[in-house]
Motif scaffolding. Structure first.
Motif, PDB file in Angstrom:
ATOM      1  N   HIS A   1      28.713  34.023  48.397  1.00  0.00           N
ATOM      2  CA  HIS A   1      28.159  35.034  47.495  1.00  0.00           C
ATOM      3  C   HIS A   1      28.326  34.683  46.019  1.00  0.00           C
ATOM      4  N   GLY A   2      28.712  33.446  45.727  1.00  0.00           N
ATOM      5  CA  GLY A   2      28.860  33.025  44.338  1.00  0.00           C
ATOM      6  C   GLY A   2      29.993  33.706  43.607  1.00  0.00           C
ATOM      7  N   LEU A   3      31.070  34.009  44.334  1.00  0.00           N
ATOM      8  CA  LEU A   3      32.214  34.707  43.747  1.00  0.00           C
ATOM      9  C   LEU A   3      33.433  33.797  43.657  1.00  0.00           C
ATOM     10  N   HIS A   4      34.190  33.958  42.593  1.00  0.00           N
ATOM     11  CA  HIS A   4      35.483  33.289  42.467  1.00  0.00           C
ATOM     12  C   HIS A   4      36.482  34.016  43.367  1.00  0.00           C
ATOM     13  N   ARG A   5      37.591  33.376  43.640  1.00  0.00           N
ATOM     14  CA  ARG A   5      38.615  33.996  44.496  1.00  0.00           C
ATOM     15  C   ARG A   5      39.107  35.309  43.887  1.00  0.00           C
ATOM     16  N   THR A   6      39.307  35.330  42.579  1.00  0.00           N
ATOM     17  CA  THR A   6      39.746  36.560  41.918  1.00  0.00           C
ATOM     18  C   THR A   6      38.693  37.652  42.051  1.00  0.00           C
ATOM     19  N   ASP A   7      37.411  37.258  42.014  1.00  0.00           N
ATOM     20  CA  ASP A   7      36.326  38.228  42.191  1.00  0.00           C
ATOM     21  C   ASP A   7      36.413  38.871  43.578  1.00  0.00           C
ATOM     22  N   VAL A   8      36.693  38.049  44.586  1.00  0.00           N
ATOM     23  CA  VAL A   8      36.810  38.548  45.956  1.00  0.00           C
ATOM     24  C   VAL A   8      37.984  39.518  46.059  1.00  0.00           C
TER      25      VAL A   8
ATOM     26  N   ASP B   1      31.999  42.284  34.666  1.00  0.00           N
ATOM     27  CA  ASP B   1      30.626  41.933  34.279  1.00  0.00           C
ATOM     28  C   ASP B   1      29.973  41.047  35.347  1.00  0.00           C
ATOM     29  N   ARG B   2      30.721  40.054  35.864  1.00  0.00           N
ATOM     30  CA  ARG B   2      30.187  39.176  36.920  1.00  0.00           C
ATOM     31  C   ARG B   2      29.848  39.978  38.170  1.00  0.00           C
ATOM     32  N   LEU B   3      30.790  40.826  38.605  1.00  0.00           N
ATOM     33  CA  LEU B   3      30.568  41.610  39.820  1.00  0.00           C
ATOM     34  C   LEU B   3      29.414  42.592  39.640  1.00  0.00           C
ATOM     35  N   GLU B   4      29.296  43.150  38.445  1.00  0.00           N
ATOM     36  CA  GLU B   4      28.213  44.096  38.177  1.00  0.00           C
ATOM     37  C   GLU B   4      26.862  43.370  38.155  1.00  0.00           C
ATOM     38  N   ALA B   5      26.824  42.186  37.541  1.00  0.00           N
ATOM     39  CA  ALA B   5      25.574  41.414  37.482  1.00  0.00           C
ATOM     40  C   ALA B   5      25.093  41.020  38.875  1.00  0.00           C
ATOM     41  N   LEU B   6      26.037  40.798  39.791  1.00  0.00           N
ATOM     42  CA  LEU B   6      25.687  40.429  41.161  1.00  0.00           C
ATOM     43  C   LEU B   6      25.422  41.646  42.054  1.00  0.00           C
ATOM     44  N   GLY B   7      25.606  42.852  41.498  1.00  0.00           N
ATOM     45  CA  GLY B   7      25.338  44.072  42.252  1.00  0.00           C
ATOM     46  C   GLY B   7      26.474  44.529  43.150  1.00  0.00           C
ATOM     47  N   HIS B   8      27.677  43.970  42.954  1.00  0.00           N
ATOM     48  CA  HIS B   8      28.806  44.342  43.813  1.00  0.00           C
ATOM     49  C   HIS B   8      29.546  45.587  43.348  1.00  0.00           C
TER      50      HIS B   8
END
Length: 167
Positions: A37-44, A81-88
């Motif tokens: 899903h194009g996420l970093h580990r911290t994003d997950v 911002d990253r998670l929001e841009a990806l719709g998560h």
């Protein structure tokens, strides 16, 4: 540390090793999820925290997320911002306090994540079919106290590292 148990069951060292193995495999699963899903580990990790808070009906604030992840406010903003841009995730303002920002998971993201984790949930359910209700209670208690212990030791290590840096 290696205490025996009555009846010759697993030792403390055996249980620690098994829990460590589970943690490693869980990390690998989360890394594959993130890569897909194009996420970093911290994003997950952030997404898991936001989803759990939503499940409990108490959405996280950005500052709580920062504290939970041990991130600076600017790093947390970039992550959100990253998670929001990806719709998560979505930033919302609770009705009772318009100054407060809450992080919520849009329904589409819940569905996408449900599809990803459903195979794991099904596999776990199949693996656990042989456990009695009493055994499940013991496993649940074991996992809960192990998680609480991990959080406490992790927080203590974080505090010690912060104290060391401030000297």
């Amino acid at each position: 540390m290696t205490h025996g148990t009555e009846g010759g069951g697993p030792t403390d060292r055996d249980l620690s090793r098994l829990l460590q193995n589970l943690t490693v495999e869980s990390d690998r699963y989360a890394e594959r999820f993130g890569a897909k899903h194009g996420l970093h580990r911290t994003d997950v990790n952030a997404l898991a925290l936001v989803m759990e808070a939503a499940r409990l009906g108490d959405p996280l604030s950005p500052s709580t997320l920062a504290r939970e992840l041990g991130l600076s406010p600017s790093a947390t903003t970039a992550l959100i911002d990253r998670l929001e841009a990806l719709g998560h995730v979505e930033r919302t303002r609770p009705a009772g306090d318009r100054r407060r920002v809450a992080l919520e998971v849009p329904e589409a993201a819940v569905e996408a994540n449900r599809h990803l984790f459903t195979p794991l949930a099904i596999a776990f359910a199949q693996a656990w079919t042989g456990f009695s209700a009493e055994e499940r209670e013991v496993v649940a208690r074991f996992l809960k106290v192990s998680t609480e212990t991990m959080k406490a030791v992790s927080a203590e290590a974080h505090d010690q590292a912060r104290d060391h840096r401030s000297r």
